[in-house]
Design an enzyme around this catalytic site. Sequence first.
Site, short mmCIF file in Angstrom:
data_model
loop_
_atom_site.label_atom_id
_atom_site.label_comp_id
_atom_site.label_asym_id
_atom_site.label_seq_id
_atom_site.Cartn_x
_atom_site.Cartn_y
_atom_site.Cartn_z
N ASP A 13 0.84 -1.20 0.00
CA ASP A 13 0.00 0.00 0.00
C ASP A 13 0.87 1.25 0.00
O ASP A 13 2.05 1.21 0.39
CB ASP A 13 -0.96 0.02 1.19
N GLU A 61 -0.07 -0.96 5.93
CA GLU A 61 0.99 -0.36 6.75
C GLU A 61 0.78 1.13 6.92
O GLU A 61 0.95 1.68 8.02
CB GLU A 61 2.36 -0.64 6.12
N1 BES Z 1 8.57 3.13 5.52
C1 BES Z 1 7.94 4.01 6.44
C2 BES Z 1 8.70 4.14 7.74
C3 BES Z 1 9.97 4.90 7.53
C4 BES Z 1 9.93 6.25 7.26
C5 BES Z 1 11.18 4.27 7.53
C6 BES Z 1 11.10 6.95 6.99
C7 BES Z 1 12.35 4.96 7.27
C8 BES Z 1 12.30 6.30 6.99
C9 BES Z 1 6.53 3.50 6.69
O1 BES Z 1 5.87 3.15 5.51
C10 BES Z 1 5.70 4.58 7.31
O2 BES Z 1 5.49 5.58 6.68
N2 BES Z 1 5.21 4.34 8.49
C11 BES Z 1 4.22 5.17 9.09
C12 BES Z 1 3.54 4.31 10.10
C13 BES Z 1 2.22 4.82 10.59
C14 BES Z 1 1.24 5.09 9.50
C15 BES Z 1 1.64 3.87 11.60
C16 BES Z 1 4.89 6.37 9.72
O3 BES Z 1 6.00 6.29 10.23
O4 BES Z 1 4.27 7.44 9.67
MN MN Z 2 7.03 1.98 4.32
MN MN Z 3 5.19 5.07 4.56
#
Ligand code: BES
Ligand code: MN
Ligand code: MN
Length: 454
Positions: free
Chosen positions: A88, A153
Amino acid sequence: MEPIIQFIQSNQNLYVEELKTFLRIPSISTLPENKEDMKHCAAFVADKLQQAGMSRVEIFPTEGHPIVYGEWLGAPGKPTVLIYGHYDVQPVDPVELWNTPPFEPTIKGDNIFARGATDDKGQMFIHIKSVEAFFKVKGSLPLNIKFIIEGEEEIGSEHLEGFIQQHKDLLKCDAVLISDTSLYEAGLPTITYGLRGLAYMEVEVAGPGKDLHSGSFGGAVANPINVLAEIIAKLHDKKGRVTIPNFYDDVLPLSKEEKKNFELFNFSDKKFAKELGVQELAGESKFSTLERLWVRPTLDCNGIIGGFTGKGAKTVIASKASAKISMRLVPNQDPKKIAKSFTKYIKSLAPKSVKVIISNLHGAYPTLSPLTGKAVKAAAVSMEKAFNKKTVFMREGGSIPVVATFQRILKAPSVLMGFGLNSENLHSPNEHFSLTHFQLGIQSSAYFFEEYSK
Ligand code: BES
Ligand code: MN
Ligand code: MN
């Protein structure tokens, strides 16, 4: 390994074409109108797993978006690695700021531009291609592989935990491998050993039962927007600290050793400020930028809605206003406990002239992994082989909710071997992914299967 690496190198163009097809699917998990695209995207992933050589592939429907599972267990006695990723993506707005259409992948120089290019389609595709390379060149894998690719996610992985709980045996593994994080800088192999958690809240302030003429009524009734703004302003003190009582109680202090390691990065505030287009950085006083990003909890308003926002002027007092507020959490903070403290504090700040309704949208536990396990060591060596440089270890300010869940339910350590860059505009217009890192990622993944199987 030489023939496999050569095979991966010589197939780059084909891999990029397949990735483009993947990126054309608008799999925006949060928008109801994309529900069918989510199904289509899950089916695409399942097909690719099948073509790569997995012996069993299954799409599991959930109350939300489907979960794709794949496995190949043809190496008895060898370790089992579970590969996690998400198909997603985030919404594309503001779409007018994209230089090329978000779902028409476009290559410029070394980068492929599209929503999901780096987060996480490009990164998760890496492992499908490395598995495929093993089957094509050698006819088998040196260890057992399972895939779990989810579609929620970006909206908090709501249905994944229940699925993992229900399918503990199916998902049993020795380690989890995830590519959904960033390199510290381009070309530098990096493993992320800590993630922040999250408590995401929505606050609605309700005033008069209907919108009012701001002249006839203004001054005699609480304006929900004014009240909301006052509440938000009270959530930080002058030193940049969050004012919620007990907010910092469970924060694990940074060890001397880790602090020293952070200093080795030689992080430049000046360069960072310039990249972000700001005169000066801001945050909690007495902490370095890397500490502010990696080991300190924060509170940020992500969006605010209320009143008249169209062109021109309209004299009105809106009946309601609301804000989306997220708190990034660090070990050992508990998102549930933090959500409670937040709710209690916001209620205490609201005057009697309005009603506040507070809801908890989603959350994630923070994580911190030891660097001593077999899988993390194998990952570091593998990246080193592909990138020809020494691997560094860093923490990350973003969150991946399932990492803590894998630890808790499967008792398996996660290795975050990411190939993105934080400058690749994830969640923002003109998201892109480096094709060099895509290629080196596939090589790293292939080396990992070999290293970890030893
Ligand atoms: N891949 C990201 C997390 C991430 C961001 C890793 C920047 C490394 C660098 C992940 O898809 C993400 O965006 N996670 C969300 C989680 C939330 C929606 C619960 C986030 O961190 O906002
Ligand atoms: Mn991600
Ligand atoms: Mn993300």
